[in-house]
Design a protein around this motif. Structure first.
Motif, PDB file in Angstrom:
ATOM      1  N   GLU A   1      78.994  75.258  44.064  1.00  0.00           N
ATOM      2  CA  GLU A   1      80.423  74.923  44.103  1.00  0.00           C
ATOM      3  C   GLU A   1      80.641  73.498  44.624  1.00  0.00           C
ATOM      4  O   GLU A   1      81.468  72.754  44.096  1.00  0.00           O
ATOM      5  N   ILE A   2      79.896  73.137  45.648  1.00  0.00           N
ATOM      6  CA  ILE A   2      80.029  71.785  46.209  1.00  0.00           C
ATOM      7  C   ILE A   2      79.594  70.747  45.172  1.00  0.00           C
ATOM      8  O   ILE A   2      80.274  69.748  44.961  1.00  0.00           O
TER       9      ILE A   2
ATOM     10  N   GLN B   1      81.756  64.971  53.666  1.00  0.00           N
ATOM     11  CA  GLN B   1      82.459  65.841  52.716  1.00  0.00           C
ATOM     12  C   GLN B   1      81.597  67.042  52.346  1.00  0.00           C
ATOM     13  O   GLN B   1      82.070  68.177  52.365  1.00  0.00           O
ATOM     14  N   VAL B   2      80.344  66.774  52.012  1.00  0.00           N
ATOM     15  CA  VAL B   2      79.431  67.849  51.622  1.00  0.00           C
ATOM     16  C   VAL B   2      79.230  68.818  52.773  1.00  0.00           C
ATOM     17  O   VAL B   2      79.330  70.040  52.609  1.00  0.00           O
ATOM     18  N   PHE B   3      78.977  68.291  53.966  1.00  0.00           N
ATOM     19  CA  PHE B   3      78.710  69.141  55.123  1.00  0.00           C
ATOM     20  C   PHE B   3      79.922  70.007  55.464  1.00  0.00           C
ATOM     21  O   PHE B   3      79.786  71.206  55.721  1.00  0.00           O
ATOM     22  N   VAL B   4      81.113  69.420  55.470  1.00  0.00           N
ATOM     23  CA  VAL B   4      82.333  70.169  55.788  1.00  0.00           C
ATOM     24  C   VAL B   4      82.557  71.283  54.765  1.00  0.00           C
ATOM     25  O   VAL B   4      82.866  72.419  55.131  1.00  0.00           O
TER      26      VAL B   4
ATOM     27  N   THR C   1      71.206  66.799  45.572  1.00  0.00           N
ATOM     28  CA  THR C   1      71.916  65.801  46.377  1.00  0.00           C
ATOM     29  C   THR C   1      72.723  66.489  47.474  1.00  0.00           C
ATOM     30  O   THR C   1      72.773  66.005  48.605  1.00  0.00           O
ATOM     31  N   VAL C   2      73.333  67.637  47.135  1.00  0.00           N
ATOM     32  CA  VAL C   2      74.077  68.412  48.135  1.00  0.00           C
ATOM     33  C   VAL C   2      73.131  68.816  49.263  1.00  0.00           C
ATOM     34  O   VAL C   2      73.443  68.638  50.450  1.00  0.00           O
ATOM     35  N   GLU C   3      71.968  69.351  48.908  1.00  0.00           N
ATOM     36  CA  GLU C   3      70.979  69.749  49.916  1.00  0.00           C
ATOM     37  C   GLU C   3      70.565  68.568  50.780  1.00  0.00           C
ATOM     38  O   GLU C   3      70.447  68.686  52.000  1.00  0.00           O
TER      39      GLU C   3
ATOM     40  N   ILE D   1      73.327  67.742  53.268  1.00  0.00           N
ATOM     41  CA  ILE D   1      73.405  68.733  54.350  1.00  0.00           C
ATOM     42  C   ILE D   1      72.261  68.504  55.343  1.00  0.00           C
ATOM     43  O   ILE D   1      72.468  68.521  56.557  1.00  0.00           O
ATOM     44  N   THR D   2      71.068  68.283  54.830  1.00  0.00           N
ATOM     45  CA  THR D   2      69.909  68.024  55.694  1.00  0.00           C
ATOM     46  C   THR D   2      70.145  66.776  56.538  1.00  0.00           C
ATOM     47  O   THR D   2      69.891  66.769  57.750  1.00  0.00           O
ATOM     48  N   LYS D   3      70.644  65.723  55.911  1.00  0.00           N
ATOM     49  CA  LYS D   3      70.927  64.473  56.629  1.00  0.00           C
ATOM     50  C   LYS D   3      71.987  64.706  57.705  1.00  0.00           C
ATOM     51  O   LYS D   3      71.851  64.237  58.842  1.00  0.00           O
TER      52      LYS D   3
END
Length: 193
Positions: free
Chosen positions: A152-153, A139-142, A163-165, A168-170
């Motif tokens: 915004e995410i 969800q985060v990546f998309v 956590t968003v970062e 995305i890294t993962k």
């Protein structure tokens, strides 16, 4: 839903649908978002009837699962996510149904160039690789790839920017591993064709 309300937010509509089984609210949500979802699905599938079916399935699943949903976020983004999953499933089912002979792959009967075939294959591999990501991570990546900022995410998914970062890294790490074999396959196939 009261008739005197000219405008009611998506969040209020979702609350009415999920907590009170309000069919009028569901109808309003459908009216608000179906057209854009169909347009998106047509761009992804190239077929209006398939696109309309996929969108109908989104709203059907939404209605059936309304009591399980805990939607504290943007309804449009949630519906877009459901549609994306439906499109991926659609392509996955299509791919499983196709049977290619070596001759078909080496000399396609339609007007596709080899470059288009490579791009389509890579796109399918990418979509399949996305399915291997954990749900929240996907969800985060998309959302990040749709142009949403970290802030915004974080706000939409009610998580911290850190956590968003991390998600995305993962996701990038997993996709890099998943996609390396596919990219090698494409490079090898272009050398021998």
């Amino acid at each position: 839903m009261t008739p005197q309300n000219n405008y009611i937010s998506d969040n209020e509509l979702v609350k009415l649908i999920c907590q009170h089984n309000d069919e009028l609210a569901f109808s309003k949500l459908y009216e608000r978002h179906a057209r854009l979802l169909v347009h998106t699905a047509i761009r992804k599938t190239g077929t209006k009837t398939v696109a309309e079916d996929l969108v109908q399935e989104v709203f059907f699943k939404f209605w059936l699962g309304r009591h399980k949903f805990d939607i504290q976020k943007n309804a449009q983004a949630y519906l877009q996510g459901m549609l994306k999953n439906n499109i991926i499933s659609h392509y996955y089912k299509q791919q499983r149904q196709r049977v290619f002979s070596i001759d078909d792959v080496e000399s396609p009967a339609d007007d596709f160039t080899q470059e288009n075939l490579d791009y389509n294959l890579l796109s399918e591999f990418y979509e399949q690789s996305l399915l291997k990501l954990p749900e929240k991570c996907r969800q985060v990546f998309v959302l990040s790839r749709k142009g949403y900022s970290l802030k915004e995410i974080a706000s939409t998914l009610e998580i911290s920017e850190k956590t968003v970062e991390a998600h995305i890294t993962k996701a990038l790490r997993i996709l890099r591993v998943e996609m390396k074999d596919y990219i090698a396959f494409i490079l090898i196939s272009t050398v021998f064709i």
